[in-house]
Design a protein around this motif. Structure first.
Motif, PDB file in Angstrom:
ATOM      1  N   ILE A   1     -26.304  10.737 -61.075  1.00  0.00           N
ATOM      2  CA  ILE A   1     -24.959  11.326 -61.024  1.00  0.00           C
ATOM      3  C   ILE A   1     -24.985  12.827 -60.763  1.00  0.00           C
ATOM      4  N   HIS A   2     -26.134  13.335 -60.355  1.00  0.00           N
ATOM      5  CA  HIS A   2     -26.237  14.782 -60.134  1.00  0.00           C
ATOM      6  C   HIS A   2     -25.255  15.255 -59.066  1.00  0.00           C
ATOM      7  N   HIS A   3     -25.054  14.462 -58.030  1.00  0.00           N
ATOM      8  CA  HIS A   3     -24.110  14.857 -56.977  1.00  0.00           C
ATOM      9  C   HIS A   3     -22.673  14.869 -57.496  1.00  0.00           C
ATOM     10  N   LYS A   4     -22.375  14.014 -58.495  1.00  0.00           N
ATOM     11  CA  LYS A   4     -21.037  14.034 -59.101  1.00  0.00           C
ATOM     12  C   LYS A   4     -20.829  15.332 -59.880  1.00  0.00           C
ATOM     13  N   ALA A   5     -21.882  15.753 -60.593  1.00  0.00           N
ATOM     14  CA  ALA A   5     -21.814  17.033 -61.311  1.00  0.00           C
ATOM     15  C   ALA A   5     -21.609  18.181 -60.326  1.00  0.00           C
TER      16      ALA A   5
END
Length: 429
Positions: free
Chosen positions: A81-85
């Motif tokens: 979920i790093h891209h969501k962050a």
């Protein structure tokens, strides 16, 4: 200071697996709850936004940020979920560039400099265990003092990225306040519990760290390779608070290995029994860390579900990932727990070093031979910071890492590796 801590929504990345992901892992964000409680103890005003549990989209988040006007916004981040962050950080800076943005968790801890390089909207990375770091940061930011003296961070000074000295782990876990559960919408965190039905649940953590060296595990990236324990008194007091304040009677133990210290575990169970706390609980452990005395005592205290990390039905693969167990220990553990009427689960990983179509067939046959109620089957995903990631990069055991696009690093419905005669598409199938 006003501080907003955000847990990004994560299930949409799993596509067709979204319903299973939401049911399987919708727990309160314990890490953020600890950070919030620590900050509140220092006098700060804290808000937790769990976007997944509250079903909050970007428009609602934008409205909340504009209303709250935080001085600091922190987002926890794992690799999937790093891209969501990243998207949320961009949103926050578009609202107000003066908001100090921080991130922490396994992914930024593994790649602190790269995290800052990839996203100019992140001001500070908290590396490793965050409670002491974040209160020092908040104090420095509030007083407009130099943050370079704070251990365990990465930050930008003009165009240069700086990483400070590694912070020591918290040795006395009783120093931590109980998690700030009052900041969460507790009624949305429900779970199907054996013989109870759908009931509210909450996680509890009585230890941190793990002495084992499984190559695929990213937990030690944050909490280290040495086990630290809370006192039994401290744990009992938290259980009482959970029951009295939140009326929750089913707990999920987040310890990496439940029952690892047998003497302490039996002492804790005896206290639960003697004080008639009347709870049920579940957790994860290793097949070589239980015996009949321990299982009987834990059941008396309320254990009703136990998960084991099986990973593979092939001994060579277990050896390659440094699991430290054998197939007979796995069989014996499931026999023992089933004998005492405790529901069992297992986790399996397809795509470890030396995996082939034949080893997967044998693992499936082995899984079906065990007295296990439910299996979580994951595609092997080499997360940064793990030995498995380094194995995949150098091609160990037939592995081939296909991408460094973090959006692809998810355990269900996608693969970022080939291994021997298994292509990405084979693993997904």
């Amino acid at each position: 200071m006003k501080i907003t801590l955000i847990y990004p929504a994560y299930t949409e990345i799993y596509g067709d697996y979204k319903p299973a992901a939401r049911i399987g892992v919708l727990y309160p964000p314990l890490g953020l709850s600890y950070l919030a409680a620590t900050l509140e103890r220092e006098g700060h005003s804290v808000e937790i936004i769990d976007m997944e549990a509250e079903l909050i989209g970007k428009e609602q988040l934008e409205k909340r940020i504009k209303e709250t006007k935080p001085d600091i916004a922190g987002i926890t981040s794992t690799t999937p979920i790093h891209h969501k962050a990243d998207e949320i950080f961009h949103l926050i800076k578009s609202i107000d560039k003066k908001i100090i943005t921080m991130t922490g968790g396994p992914h930024p801890t593994s790649l602190p400099a790269k995290t800052l390089e990839e996203n100019q909207d992140i001001d500070i990375v908290v590396v490793g265990e965050g409670e002491k770091t974040i209160i020092e940061l908040a104090k420095k930011i509030e007083k407009k003092e130099d943050i370079s003296v704070v251990d365990g961070i990465a930050y930008r000074k003009e165009a240069e990225i700086k990483i400070t000295k590694q912070r020591e782990m918290i040795h006395d876990l009783d120093w931590l306040p109980f998690p700030a559960r009052h900041l969460l919408k507790q009624d949305v965190y429900v779970w199907s519990v054996p013989k109870k039905g759908i009931v509210p649940v909450t996680p509890i953590e009585t230890t941190r760290g793990c002495p084992f060296k499984c190559s695929f595990c990213s937990q030690i990236v944050v909490f280290g390779n040495k086990i630290r324990e809370r006192s039994v008194d401290n744990v009992i007091n938290e259980i009482k608070e959970i029951k009295d304040m939140y009326k929750i009677t089913h707990l999920v133990f987040y310890d990496d290995t439940l029952g690892l210290n047998k003497k302490r575990t039996i002492e804790l169970c005896n206290r639960i029994i003697d004080e008639k706390l009347d709870i049920t609980f579940e957790g994860m452990t290793r097949v070589n860390c239980i015996d009949e005395e321990l299982i009987i005592k834990m059941k008396q205290a309320g254990l009703n579900r136990l998960s084991f990390g099986v990973e593979s039905g092939n001994q060579d693969i277990l050896n390659a990932i440094k699991k430290g167990i054998n197939l007979q220990q796995i069989r014996d553990a499931y026999e023992l727990v089933d004998k005492h009427g405790i529901e069992t689960r297992m986790s399996i990983i397809f795509g470890l070093p030396f995996e082939t179509k034949e080893t997967i067939r044998k693992t499936i046959k082995f899984m079906k031979s065990l007295k296990c109620y439910q299996a979580y089957v994951n595609i092997g995903t080499p997360f940064p910071g793990t030995d498995y990631y380094e194995m995949a990069k150098r091609g160990y055991g037939g592995l081939k890492l296909l991408t460094h696009d973090w959006r692809e690093f998810r355990r269900w419905g996608n693969a970022v590796i080939n291994v021997n005669d298994l292509a990405k598409e084979d693993l997904i199938k």
